[in-house]
Design an enzyme around this catalytic site. Structure first.
Site, PDB file in Angstrom:
ATOM      1  N   GLU A 206       0.794  -1.241   0.000  1.00 44.79           N
ATOM      2  CA  GLU A 206       0.000   0.000   0.000  1.00 44.79           C
ATOM      3  C   GLU A 206       0.827   1.293   0.000  1.00 44.79           C
ATOM      4  O   GLU A 206       0.614   2.177   0.820  1.00 44.79           O
ATOM      5  CB  GLU A 206      -0.951  -0.004   1.200  1.00 44.79           C
ATOM      6  CG  GLU A 206      -1.868  -1.199   1.197  1.00 44.79           C
ATOM      7  CD  GLU A 206      -2.816  -1.269   2.400  1.00 44.79           C
ATOM      8  OE1 GLU A 206      -2.603  -0.538   3.369  1.00 44.79           O
ATOM      9  OE2 GLU A 206      -3.760  -2.047   2.336  1.00 44.79           O
ATOM     10  N   GLU A 312      -6.216 -10.709  -1.410  1.00 38.48           N
ATOM     11  CA  GLU A 312      -7.063 -10.429  -0.237  1.00 38.48           C
ATOM     12  C   GLU A 312      -8.535 -10.299  -0.636  1.00 38.48           C
ATOM     13  O   GLU A 312      -9.242  -9.412  -0.154  1.00 38.48           O
ATOM     14  CB  GLU A 312      -6.612  -9.133   0.456  1.00 38.48           C
ATOM     15  CG  GLU A 312      -5.135  -9.087   0.795  1.00 38.48           C
ATOM     16  CD  GLU A 312      -4.724  -7.892   1.663  1.00 38.48           C
ATOM     17  OE1 GLU A 312      -5.617  -7.197   2.193  1.00 38.48           O
ATOM     18  OE2 GLU A 312      -3.513  -7.673   1.804  1.00 38.48           O
TER      19      GLU A 312
HETATM   20  C1  GLA Z   1      -5.065  -4.394   4.076  1.00 39.07           C
HETATM   21  C2  GLA Z   1      -3.875  -5.176   4.539  1.00 39.07           C
HETATM   22  C3  GLA Z   1      -4.302  -6.418   5.229  1.00 39.07           C
HETATM   23  C4  GLA Z   1      -5.418  -6.152   6.211  1.00 39.07           C
HETATM   24  C5  GLA Z   1      -6.550  -5.492   5.512  1.00 39.07           C
HETATM   25  C6  GLA Z   1      -7.678  -5.239   6.490  1.00 39.07           C
HETATM   26  O1  GLA Z   1      -5.626  -4.911   2.959  1.00 39.07           O
HETATM   27  O2  GLA Z   1      -2.989  -5.524   3.520  1.00 39.07           O
HETATM   28  O3  GLA Z   1      -3.230  -6.932   5.940  1.00 39.07           O
HETATM   29  O4  GLA Z   1      -4.967  -5.343   7.256  1.00 39.07           O
HETATM   30  O5  GLA Z   1      -6.085  -4.267   5.020  1.00 39.07           O
HETATM   31  O6  GLA Z   1      -7.872  -6.289   7.360  1.00 39.07           O
END
Ligand code: GLA
Length: 396
Positions: A206, A312
């Protein structure tokens, strides 16, 4: 024998609310306060939890020839029989939900106990993730490492000269040392304790800002400077264990502005040969157009020469009464698009969903996952199955 099994199954359904009741669904939502606990605890010794998901097709089996299918898992879940069954049946890849993030690994007490000794190399301890790694190893499940360099869930003290947030920020030189040593320590530990277990690591998470064409402002950027991402990948390449792919990971990575920023800052990393993959986090909803998403995947692959993983995935519900069906229909379309990208020749080695059930999702009000609070497969789960094996999803 059969009768005993039936009694056990009934008992299990009563205890867990499997297939019905919302009240036990609710208690399932909070596994810390494990449902119906007194009765369950009393009978736990003689009670063997039957698998509640074994009758469903298995994602890891259906996609065995395509990619690893993974889930983010919390430490408490690998010692909980319900979740253990679900993980073993459905997944062959895991990501620690929180336990390998910098705030879980960095050891403040030890570091502060001898600032001179640890000045360039903050102490690290791995106790929080051991249960997950042992579980993965014992069950033949591979790991995605998540995450090394991130603006969030990284303690602020790391960025200060004397590890004291009321003092001065560390300078570039010192932070480069800390970054290098941190990456080295984590990789060397993982390789010596769990050789071959990890197949990918999110090196930087990020780093792109939201809504503007820029890197995110953060303490890594402020202390090291504009090239902190390049340096992180350079160190990661230097110490990477064999067989591990190095990833950049982000959310909304399909967004056009974000895509351009990400490609821009990853170009020099790719040119230096220090990156292997881009992770599309994919915290999405039915609003996310799969074709727009696919365009971004193709662009990362083409411009950076890297593989892509879905790291994710969760799909927030919409606001209609038919949200479950809509989510199911969307999850099928989304997976069909991923398979189409694979057909085109884009390497997509893993597909990870962010959590096991709606009840333990970080976005639980949005019911974004593939199993319900009571571990029942949702239409969204059958959507994933139907994209590859429609016959296994028929009538669901
Ligand atoms: C981001 C992070 C994850 C997690 C999500 C929320 O996507 O990469 O590790 O913290 O936020 O749970």
């Amino acid at each position: 024998m059969k009768k005993t099994m039936a009694v056990l199954l009934c008992a299990a359904m009563l205890m867990t609310g499997c297939g019905s009741g919302s009240s036990s669904d609710k208690s399932k939502a909070d596994k810390n306060d494990k449902s119906d606990s007194a009765a369950a605890e009393d009978s736990k010794e003689e009670f063997v939890f039957p698998s509640k998901t074994a009758d469903y097709p298995s994602l890891k089996d259906v996609y065995a020839d395509d990619f690893y299918v993974g889930s983010a898992v919390a430490a408490s879940q690998v010692v909980d029989p319900d979740y253990v069954n679900l993980i073993k049946e459905q997944f062959n890849s895991m990501t620690c939900e929180n336990e390998m993030k910098p705030d879980a690994l960095l050891d403040k007490d030890t570091t502060l106990s001898d600032i001179e000794k640890y000045r360039e190399c903050p102490a690290v301890k791995f106790d929080k993730c051991i249960d997950q790694l042992e579980f993965a190893k014992a069950n033949g499940i591979k790991m995605r490492g998540h995450t090394l360099i991130w603006y969030s869930q990284t303690p602020e003290w790391l960025f200060y000269k004397d590890y004291d947030t009321s003092g001065e920020l560390a300078d570039r030189e010192l932070m480069l040392k800390r970054m290098e040593n941190y990456i080295k320590t984590v990789f060397e530990w993982a390789d010596s304790e769990y050789p071959g277990l990890f197949y990918a690591w999110d090196v930087v998470n990020e780093a792109a800002a939201d809504g503007q064409s820029a890197k995110r402002d953060c303490l890594w950027l402020q202390t090291i400077g504009d090239d902190y991402i390049e340096k992180a990948f350079e160190y990661a390449r230097k110490y990477q264990p064999e067989g591990v792919k190095l990833y950049y990971n982000d959310y909304n990575a399909f967004n056009f502005t974000k895509q351009m920023v990400i490609i821009d800052f990853l170009k020099p990393v790719a040119e230096a040969g220090n990156i292997d993959g881009v992770g599309m986090q994919s915290h999405i909803g039915t609003w996310c157009d799969p074709e727009t998403y696919a365009t971004a995947v193709r662009r990362y692959n083409k411009e950076l020469g890297v593989e892509i993983s879905i790291t994710e995935l969760d799909i927030s519900k919409d606001n209609t009464d038919e949200w479950e069906e809509n989510q199911g229909e969307y999850s099928q379309r989304f997976m069909e698009k991923i398979l189409e990208l694979k057909e085109e020749g884009i390497p997509i080695p893993s597909f990870t969903i962010w959590g096991l059930t709606d009840g333990v999702s970080w976005k639980k009000q949005e019911m974004p996952l593939f199993f319900s609070l009571s571990l029942k497969a949702k239409p969204a789960f059958f959507g994933l199955i139907a994209a590859k094996a429609p016959e296994l999803a028929e009538g669901q």
